[in-house]
Design a protein around this motif. Sequence first.
Motif, PDB file in Angstrom:
ATOM      1  N   GLU A 269      -3.777  13.538  -6.224  1.00 25.84           N
ATOM      2  CA  GLU A 269      -5.214  13.464  -5.949  1.00 25.84           C
ATOM      3  C   GLU A 269      -6.003  14.468  -6.779  1.00 25.84           C
ATOM      4  OE1 GLU A 269      -8.031  13.878  -2.084  1.00 25.84           O
ATOM      5  OE2 GLU A 269      -6.260  12.609  -1.877  1.00 25.84           O
TER       6      GLU A 269
ATOM      7  N   SER B 136     -12.813   2.433   1.719  1.00 29.91           N
ATOM      8  CA  SER B 136     -11.744   2.542   2.720  1.00 29.91           C
ATOM      9  C   SER B 136     -10.539   3.283   2.127  1.00 29.91           C
ATOM     10  CB  SER B 136     -11.315   1.154   3.191  1.00 29.91           C
ATOM     11  OG  SER B 136     -10.581   0.485   2.193  1.00 29.91           O
ATOM     12  N   TRP B 137      -9.740   3.873   2.994  1.00 32.49           N
ATOM     13  CA  TRP B 137      -8.541   4.570   2.563  1.00 32.49           C
ATOM     14  C   TRP B 137      -7.615   3.599   1.842  1.00 32.49           C
ATOM     15  CZ3 TRP B 137      -3.253   4.258   3.431  1.00 32.49           C
ATOM     16  CH2 TRP B 137      -2.510   5.347   2.999  1.00 32.49           C
ATOM     17  N   ASN B 138      -7.501   2.377   2.362  1.00 31.08           N
ATOM     18  CA  ASN B 138      -6.630   1.365   1.743  1.00 31.08           C
ATOM     19  C   ASN B 138      -7.095   1.053   0.318  1.00 31.08           C
ATOM     20  OD1 ASN B 138      -4.431  -0.542   1.921  1.00 31.08           O
ATOM     21  ND2 ASN B 138      -5.997  -2.138   1.969  1.00 31.08           N
TER      22      ASN B 138
ATOM     23  N   LYS C   4      -8.835   2.985  -1.617  1.00 31.86           N
ATOM     24  CA  LYS C   4      -8.599   4.178  -2.423  1.00 31.86           C
ATOM     25  C   LYS C   4      -7.135   4.248  -2.854  1.00 31.86           C
ATOM     26  CE  LYS C   4      -8.710   9.151  -2.229  1.00 31.86           C
ATOM     27  NZ  LYS C   4      -9.030  10.335  -1.484  1.00 31.86           N
ATOM     28  N   VAL C   5      -6.212   3.989  -1.940  1.00 31.30           N
ATOM     29  CA  VAL C   5      -4.782   4.037  -2.252  1.00 31.30           C
ATOM     30  C   VAL C   5      -4.425   2.945  -3.261  1.00 31.30           C
ATOM     31  CG1 VAL C   5      -2.472   3.677  -1.297  1.00 31.30           C
ATOM     32  CG2 VAL C   5      -4.092   5.148  -0.117  1.00 31.30           C
TER      33      VAL C   5
ATOM     34  N   THR D 114     -14.528   9.392  -4.222  1.00 29.86           N
ATOM     35  CA  THR D 114     -14.479   8.846  -2.862  1.00 29.86           C
ATOM     36  C   THR D 114     -13.994   9.891  -1.870  1.00 29.86           C
ATOM     37  OG1 THR D 114     -12.266   7.951  -3.225  1.00 29.86           O
ATOM     38  CG2 THR D 114     -14.133   6.478  -3.623  1.00 29.86           C
ATOM     39  N   THR D 115     -13.352  10.951  -2.365  1.00 26.97           N
ATOM     40  CA  THR D 115     -12.959  12.037  -1.467  1.00 26.97           C
ATOM     41  C   THR D 115     -14.186  12.808  -0.998  1.00 26.97           C
ATOM     42  OG1 THR D 115     -12.606  13.546  -3.311  1.00 26.97           O
ATOM     43  CG2 THR D 115     -10.690  12.304  -2.535  1.00 26.97           C
TER      44      THR D 115
ATOM     45  N   THR E 250       0.821  -1.197   0.000  1.00 29.16           N
ATOM     46  CA  THR E 250       0.000   0.000   0.000  1.00 29.16           C
ATOM     47  C   THR E 250       0.862   1.256   0.000  1.00 29.16           C
ATOM     48  OG1 THR E 250      -1.722  -1.204   1.170  1.00 29.16           O
ATOM     49  CG2 THR E 250      -1.902   1.174   1.168  1.00 29.16           C
TER      50      THR E 250
ATOM     51  N   TYR F  27       0.852   4.126  -2.823  1.00 31.06           N
ATOM     52  CA  TYR F  27       0.565   5.507  -2.428  1.00 31.06           C
ATOM     53  C   TYR F  27       1.580   6.453  -3.068  1.00 31.06           C
ATOM     54  CZ  TYR F  27       0.059   9.658   0.484  1.00 31.06           C
ATOM     55  OH  TYR F  27      -0.107  10.941   0.921  1.00 31.06           O
TER      56      TYR F  27
END
Length: 191
Positions: free
Chosen positions: A12, A89-91, A93-94, A82-83, A2, A6
């Motif tokens: 972004e 989840s953040w994971n 998204k990354v 998603t922002t 991850t 990232y």
Amino acid sequence: MTSFLYHIALPEAVFSSPAASILLPIALGTAVGYSTRPQVNDPEVQALKQPPLRPPARVFGPVWTLLYGTMGYAAYLAVGQTTAGLDISWNTKVVSAGLYTLQLGLNLAWMPLFFGLRRPIEATVDSVALLGINGYLMSLWLDNPATEAAGWLMMPYVGWLGFATYLSAGAGYLNDWTFGPSKSTKGTKKQ
């Protein structure tokens, strides 16, 4: 993994703008396409044996433009929106942003590998990797209601990548995995 994804992901700001998400892959794909496309009268390219069902060369530009725009919009829906508080989840998204960026780089590398460097093995490996990454992204996005539309938008791209992998492997196989000058002209000097 991850952390790696990232760090390689596009900014972004690209994902959060539908225009940037759509236009970036179109612009990059167009630039790479025009800079590495084979010359119409290149005898080595004309001599390549092609697998059955290969469409005319004029089809590829419009198809890829449409697919680049669609994949860009899918990335906007899956990562950029998603922002705005959608349920992802953040994971995820990354992973989505990183894998999308990675696949875009691999996509842009295919033409230079195949036509520029004339490396059909590497181009086919690139194509297989593209198919796998995008199949996974499509599956990941289809599994979440917040990103399901993005998954559906990836289907034509994944389908075309399967066909493109067949064309790449077929051309490589039919030409003994070498696209350089013919064996009869190797080692001879032009006078």
